[in-house]
Design an enzyme around this catalytic site. Structure first.
Site, PDB file in Angstrom:
ATOM      1  N   GLU A 147       0.825  -1.211   0.000  1.00  0.00           N
ATOM      2  CA  GLU A 147       0.000   0.000   0.000  1.00  0.00           C
ATOM      3  C   GLU A 147       0.860   1.261   0.000  1.00  0.00           C
ATOM      4  O   GLU A 147       0.534   2.243  -0.677  1.00  0.00           O
ATOM      5  CB  GLU A 147      -0.940   0.010   1.210  1.00  0.00           C
ATOM      6  CG  GLU A 147      -1.940  -1.127   1.254  1.00  0.00           C
ATOM      7  CD  GLU A 147      -3.034  -0.996   0.200  1.00  0.00           C
ATOM      8  OE1 GLU A 147      -3.050   0.010  -0.524  1.00  0.00           O
ATOM      9  OE2 GLU A 147      -3.876  -1.911   0.120  1.00  0.00           O
ATOM     10  N   ASP A 294      -4.393  -9.763  -8.670  1.00  0.00           N
ATOM     11  CA  ASP A 294      -4.805  -8.896  -9.779  1.00  0.00           C
ATOM     12  C   ASP A 294      -3.705  -8.024 -10.371  1.00  0.00           C
ATOM     13  O   ASP A 294      -3.375  -8.112 -11.556  1.00  0.00           O
ATOM     14  CB  ASP A 294      -6.003  -8.042  -9.355  1.00  0.00           C
ATOM     15  CG  ASP A 294      -5.775  -7.313  -8.035  1.00  0.00           C
ATOM     16  OD1 ASP A 294      -4.708  -7.477  -7.421  1.00  0.00           O
ATOM     17  OD2 ASP A 294      -6.696  -6.584  -7.605  1.00  0.00           O
ATOM     18  N   GLU A 388     -18.707  -6.345  -2.181  1.00  0.00           N
ATOM     19  CA  GLU A 388     -17.333  -6.810  -2.065  1.00  0.00           C
ATOM     20  C   GLU A 388     -17.161  -8.212  -2.618  1.00  0.00           C
ATOM     21  O   GLU A 388     -16.116  -8.556  -3.145  1.00  0.00           O
ATOM     22  CB  GLU A 388     -16.870  -6.781  -0.608  1.00  0.00           C
ATOM     23  CG  GLU A 388     -16.490  -5.406  -0.101  1.00  0.00           C
ATOM     24  CD  GLU A 388     -15.202  -4.907  -0.723  1.00  0.00           C
ATOM     25  OE1 GLU A 388     -14.178  -4.845  -0.022  1.00  0.00           O
ATOM     26  OE2 GLU A 388     -15.225  -4.555  -1.923  1.00  0.00           O
ATOM     27  N   GLU A 406     -12.544   0.261  -9.462  1.00  0.00           N
ATOM     28  CA  GLU A 406     -12.162  -0.648 -10.543  1.00  0.00           C
ATOM     29  C   GLU A 406     -13.169  -0.664 -11.686  1.00  0.00           C
ATOM     30  O   GLU A 406     -12.793  -0.722 -12.854  1.00  0.00           O
ATOM     31  CB  GLU A 406     -11.969  -2.075 -10.000  1.00  0.00           C
ATOM     32  CG  GLU A 406     -10.719  -2.277  -9.187  1.00  0.00           C
ATOM     33  CD  GLU A 406     -10.880  -1.821  -7.751  1.00  0.00           C
ATOM     34  OE1 GLU A 406      -9.876  -1.795  -7.029  1.00  0.00           O
ATOM     35  OE2 GLU A 406     -12.014  -1.473  -7.352  1.00  0.00           O
TER      36      GLU A 406
END
Length: 949
Positions: A147, A294, A388, A406
């Site tokens: 992050e 991803d 989610e 996204e």
């Protein structure tokens, strides 16, 4: 990306092994040249409407960014429900989600290049000065390497990239001397100790001040990390090396990528979700394109674009071939086992895979991108947001939605590739839903439950870094952006890195000679840099023809594994037995179980136990079917147990000046009026005396015809309910006596009866934790008369405010100025009504009632693994067949204003005398602070009331 999602690059459909000098030009051609193909077959959106929507995005960003700067800065993030900053250590821990917070003004850094994209250059210059003046990167705090890299390092590099661009233009940033780059370099060196492993894979966490493995560091003992965590570093680290000339950063990131590639499963060419950073063994062997993996795939393709290294493209194409071979089951993308890729690993999908259609566009594989995007859009139209996680038959699996970008990202790339105005309408829907359901006085609040509309006190930094960037660019023409966006590539956090870095400080080898590549079907590579004449074969309705069969896919509850089931029918064989269809009394089912190696044992307590022994199966295929059946049965049994748990309810404050915009998550009661089966209860609130409600009320006149507030403790909930009901209350709200408790950090609380017959309790009872309850109590102290709505889910504000003289911008959360005319055509009205009917159809689904850290997609993707299960399941006969019920509700919007009745006129005259301007405290915030953002709106509303009177 693995948590924040987003931005998986622009202009990265490039020819295989193209000379790097042609990469940028070719990338732009591959995405833009398709635009003219679509416009002939669609109704284009007018330039005026696109500008209007673009301006709306700007206003929304101002609302979010302005409230962060006013109420939260220099904290990392804004808490939009309580209008204060989220500071690590001062709020209850949220687990891995908090690893993104490092006391370095995260939201400000993450928003830097967004300011420039949105043409807010003066604000950008001010923000850079604040970062240089206030941000400290030497804090004693443990943060996520992943992050911190994508959000903070990427934010600093993106800010530097656009700062030097503005400086070259000669108007802004003339004083700038690479200060952001120096901060990025400082941060890069702070992250390097995390790579001190034998494999070269980084530790998942690091202490900014003390590094790794020192006693003071409080980290360095971890053994596992997620694939995306280790594989989403190359863009930022290579850019840092290219900008500064210090090659060590790119070298470390390349080594981590090389190790992941070498550890792929060679027969399937797939990678797992989590890996041991010391041994390289796969810890979680399931593989997909969602959380945990991803952005690893994303960065392989983009590393080729930015660095021009053929090996990255070869690796991506190898993985992509495996994804399309095993994981893709159009329109679904289902996780599989890396060693048994024909076996699905789970029967639900997570929201982070919404990036993949955008990546497929960049790859040039348009058809499956359109299919998956359309499936996701149908889920959004049903629930207003993407949950989610949702099952293969499109029921809610995890109900949260932290405002992820996204899907907006993929919408932007599909529009850039096709020019199809359909995707502009999709973007318009996203804007409307954000304003209607997520907008609160102090910003935009994450959805705690998409089914009830309840909010979570959370506005992640990626919302400003990505969502507004993609939405603005979706509606912007080239002249609306002050620089050429096609000269940059997006990182996974949508930060911008210039393509000219490919030829700067290029000291590393451009070919990986240690890896062996498997032979692939050459047709897979034909899609790299698509020829638009092949992609769109002279048919302007091509995309529409792909979308059309999927329009009702969600409502029809499409069965899982669509393609494989169809293939089994075509071959004449029966489809595999599904757990949801199994009946222990069916001899044919028992025979199928035996063939799959599954034994059925009747227990003394009446339950049935299933145990699988793969070696007893008739064939390896039957063994795989048996393993899948057992996993489905374990999941089904777990879901059926949760059916005994009631879903959360909603308490919505509807009186002036809230007007339904504050929704509190409430726990249900196992007694009293069931709000899911009866009309909601609406009334003013009043505190009971005694406050604990454990004896006959001494103030029955105060609670008569109202919703009574009572405190938890000292007696049974049912006793409290009887006492307030006898006093004439029409409902009750129990407020937790545990100070500081919150639905953000505690699992849903459900009030049980007293073990006796509770049929005599006929009023609805709901439970609020202390934090949510204090919002109502603060409102009473300020406004005295507070009206609430108790319901199974938040209601549309238009229905709540029917009959009141309310400006439409309050009803619809429309950011346009309140005195601006908003005429609507008949078609608009029809479209709006149809959309509402579709979005209001809700299913009562089952949600994991564990802690938020366990039931949501957390900041660290590795925390997403479900609990490990053995291949054994116990079910009772009564649990073998159950179907979730569906609730259907329709609402309708009124026009701009409706008549004001006399009672409301008198009420509003009283309310006009109240002063909403009250100063804020630092820790305990009065309710007026929450309403600070509305001051101008409230004043305008009161002026309209005076004019009407």
């Amino acid at each position: 990306m693995s948590e924040a999602g987003g931005g998986r690059g622009f202009g990265s459909s490039v020819p295989q092994r193209a000379p790097w000098s042609l990469v940028a030009a070719t990338a732009a051609f591959c995405l833009v040249s398709a635009t003219s193909v679509w416009t002939a077959g669609a109704s284009p959106m007018s330039r005026e409407e696109k500008q209007k929507l673009g301006n709306q995005v700007l206003e929304m960003f101002d609302h979010a960014y302005g409230n962060y700067m006013e109420h939260a800065y220099p904290a990392d993030e804004l808490m939009p429900l309580t209008c204060r900053g989220r500071v690590r250590g001062q709020e209850p821990s949220r687990g891995d989600v908090d690893d993104a917070l490092g006391k370095f003004s995260l939201t400000l850094i993450d928003s830097l290049d967004t300011l420039v994209v949105l043409n807010k250059t003066k604000e950008f210059e001010d923000a850079v000065r604040k970062v240089l003046r206030d941000v400290n990167l030497d804090n004693d705090v443990v943060v996520s390497v992943f992050e911190t890299n994508i959000r903070v390092l990427g934010g600093l590099l993106g800010g530097h990239s656009l700062a030097i661009m503005l400086k070259e233009k000669g108007e802004y940033m003339q004083w700038y001397s690479d200060e952001l780059l120096q901060m990025a370099k400082q941060l890069g060196y702070k992250l390097l100790p995390a790579f001190n492993t034998t494999s070269g894979l980084p530790y998942p966490r690091i202490n900014l001040k003390f590094g790794i493995r020192k006693p003071e560091a409080r980290t360095g003992t971890e053994t596992d990390t997620c694939t995306a965590c280790a594989g989403t570093l190359i863009l930022e680290f290579a850019a840092l090396s290219r900008f500064t000339g210090a090659t060590i950063f790119e070298e470390y990131a390349r080594k981590a990528l090389d190790f992941l590639w070498e550890k792929r499963q060679r027969s399937s060419n797939l990678v797992g979700v989590t890996i041991n950073i010391h041994t390289g063994d796969w810890v979680r062997k399931d593989s997909g394109v969602g959380a945990g993996i991803d952005s690893y795939y994303e960065y392989l393709l983009k590393a080729y674009v930015l660095l021009g290294d053929d090996s990255f493209l070869e690796r991506f194409n190898t993985h992509y071939d495996a994804i399309m071979r095993y994981i893709s089951q159009p329109p679904l993308l289902l996780d599989v086992h890396i060693h048994k890729p024909m076996l699905n690993a789970r029967t639900w999908m997570d929201a982070l895979l919404a990036f993949f259609p955008g990546l497929q566009v960049l790859k040039g594989d348009i058809r499956p991108a359109i299919e998956t995007h359309e499936m996701l859009y149908q889920v959004i139209k049903k629930h207003n947001f993407l949950p989610e996680a949702f099952t293969t038959d499109f029921r809610v699996h995890w109900a949260q939605h932290p405002l992820r970008p996204e899907f907006a990202e993929s919408t932007y790339f599909l529009y850039k590739a096709t020019g199809d105005p359909y995707y502009l309408e999709v973007g318009k829907t996203l804007i409307e839903n954000l304003n209607k359901y997520a907008r609160v006085p102090c910003g935009f609040a994450a959805m705690k439950d998409v089914r009830t509309g309840s909010h979570e006190d959370r506005m992640d930094s990626f919302f400003l870094a990505e969502m507004f960037k993609y939405l603005y660019l979706l509606f912007a023409d080239k002249e609306d952006v002050i620089f050429d966006i096609e000269d940059y590539i997006f990182t996974t956090e949508a930060h911008l890195l210039p393509l000219w870095l490919s030829t700067t400080n290029q000291r590393l080898s451009k070919k990986n000679t240690t890896s062996e590549y498997t032979e692939l079907d050459d047709s897979n590579f034909d899609w790299t840099c698509p020829n638009t004449q092949i992609l769109f074969p002279n048919d302007p309705l091509y995309a529409q023809s792909i979308r059309e069969p999927l329009k009702n896919v969600v409502d029809k509850s499409c069965p899982r594994g669509i393609i494989r089931v169809e293939e089994s029918f075509r071959s004449g064989a029966k489809p595999p037995l599904r757990a949801r269809d199994f009946m222990a009394t069916n001899p044919e089912h028992l025979e199928i179980l035996k063939k799959m190696g599954v034994s059925l044992i009747h227990l003394k307590d009446g339950r049935v136990q299933l145990v699988q022994h793969a070696i007893q199966a008739a064939s390896p295929i039957d063994a795989e079917d048996g393993l899948r059946f057992m996993q489905e049965m374990i999941e089904l049994s777990s879901q059926q147990q949760k059916e005994q748990q009631l879903p959360p309810r909603a308490v919505q404050i509807v009186s002036h000046p809230f007007f339904g915009r504050v929704v509190l998550t409430a726990g249900p009661a196992q007694f009293g009026l069931d709000l899911s089966k009866h009309k909601e209860t609406r009334g003013f609130v009043a505190s009971s005396k005694p406050y604990n409600g454990c004896s006959e009320l001494t103030n029955p006149e105060a609670v008569m015809g109202k919703i009574a507030l009572i405190q938890r403790g000292q007696c049974m909930f049912a006793e409290k309910a009887r006492n307030i009901q006898n006093a004439g209350a029409i409902g009750g709200i129990v407020i937790d006596d545990n100070e500081g408790s919150s639905s953000d950090t505690a699992p849903l609380f459900q009030m049980a009866g007293d073990g006796k017959d509770t049929d005599d309790i006929t009023i609805p009872m709901l439970f609020l934790f202390s934090k949510e309850g204090s919002i109502i109590l603060d409102a009473i102290r300020e406004y005295e008369e507070v009206e609430v709505l108790l319901s199974d889910k938040a209601k549309d504000r238009a229905a709540i405010l029917k009959g009141k003289m309310i400006p439409s911008y309050i009803i619809n959360s429309n950011p346009e100025m309140e005195n601006e005319e908003q005429p609507s055509s008949e078609n608009d009205s029809q479209n709006q009504s149809a959309e509402q009917i579709a979005s209001s159809s809700q299913e009562v689904d089952l949600v994991d009632q564990e802690s938020p850290e366990e039931s949501s997609l957390n900041s660290h993707p590795e925390s997403l693994s479900p609990a490990d299960t053995d291949n054994a399941a116990s079910i009772s006969p009564s649990e073998q067949n159950s179907n979730p019920t569906e609730n259907h509700e329709t609402t309708s919007l009124d026009g701009e204003c409706t008549d004001l009745d006399n009672q409301l006129q008198e009420q509003s005259e009283t309310e006009e005398d109240s002063n909403p301007n009250v100063s804020w405290g630092k820790k305990v915030q009065p309710i007026d602070s929450i309403l600070a953002d509305w001051n101008e709106d409230i004043e305008a509303f009161e002026m309209m009331e005076k004019d009407e009177l």
